[in-house]
Design a protein around this motif. Structure first.
Motif, PDB file in Angstrom:
ATOM      1  N   GLU A  26     -42.180 -43.716 -67.116  1.00 48.51           N
ATOM      2  CA  GLU A  26     -41.762 -45.073 -66.772  1.00 48.51           C
ATOM      3  C   GLU A  26     -41.553 -45.918 -68.020  1.00 48.51           C
ATOM      4  N   GLU A  30     -37.881 -47.357 -69.018  1.00 43.10           N
ATOM      5  CA  GLU A  30     -37.657 -48.793 -69.201  1.00 43.10           C
ATOM      6  C   GLU A  30     -37.053 -49.073 -70.576  1.00 43.10           C
ATOM      7  N   TYR A  33     -33.410 -47.960 -70.434  1.00 42.62           N
ATOM      8  CA  TYR A  33     -32.649 -48.895 -69.600  1.00 42.62           C
ATOM      9  C   TYR A  33     -32.330 -50.167 -70.380  1.00 42.62           C
ATOM     10  N   ARG A  34     -33.335 -50.759 -70.995  1.00 42.51           N
ATOM     11  CA  ARG A  34     -33.133 -52.026 -71.708  1.00 42.51           C
ATOM     12  C   ARG A  34     -32.210 -51.842 -72.908  1.00 42.51           C
ATOM     13  N   SER A  47     -38.107 -56.793 -63.482  1.00 44.06           N
ATOM     14  CA  SER A  47     -39.004 -55.645 -63.564  1.00 44.06           C
ATOM     15  C   SER A  47     -38.217 -54.351 -63.454  1.00 44.06           C
ATOM     16  N   VAL A  48     -38.776 -53.319 -64.094  1.00 43.45           N
ATOM     17  CA  VAL A  48     -38.240 -51.965 -64.065  1.00 43.45           C
ATOM     18  C   VAL A  48     -39.398 -51.067 -63.677  1.00 43.45           C
TER      19      VAL A  48
END
Length: 94
Positions: A26, A30, A33-34, A47-48
Motif C-alpha cells: 500500500e 501510494e 500513484y502520487r 486518500s489512497v
C-alpha cells in the motif's frame, strides 16, 4: 544498486517476513500513484487505500472523480507497469 533502493528492498522484505506485506504494498502503491498523478491531482486526492487487489481513491473534486472514472483503466496499467506486476486488479473512485 543505489543506497536508497537497497534500504527500500530490505525494509520491504522485513515487512513481508512480519506479515506486513500488504502494508508495504500500500505504501509503495501510494507513492507510485502520487508520482504518476502529479502535484495537482495528488493535492486533490484525500486518500489512497489498497485492499486485496483493489485500489480505492477518495478525491475531493467531483470533476476529477468524473475524469478518473474514465481514465482508471489506463491509470491501473501505468501503476502496474511501474510496480512490475499485476498488483492492482481494479480501481474504485469515490
Amino acid at each position: 544498486m543505489q543506497p536508497d533502493r537497497t534500504l527500500n528492498f530490505f525494509l520491504q522484505n522485513a515487512l513481508r517476513r512480519l506479515d506486513l506485506g500488504e502494508v508495504a504494498d500500500e505504501m509503495r502503491i501510494e507513492r507510485v500513484y502520487r508520482q504518476l498523478a502529479g502535484d495537482l491531482i495528488s493535492r486533490l486526492t484525500m486518500s489512497v487505500q489498497f485492499n486485496r487487489g483493489t485500489l480505492y481513491l477518495r478525491l475531493s473534486s467531483a470533476a476529477l472523480r468524473h475524469e478518473m472514472m474514465h481514465r482508471r483503466e489506463g491509470l491501473r496499467q501505468r501503476i502496474n507497469d511501474e510496480l512490475g506486476s499485476e498488483t492492482i486488479k481494479d480501481i474504485v473512485v469515490r
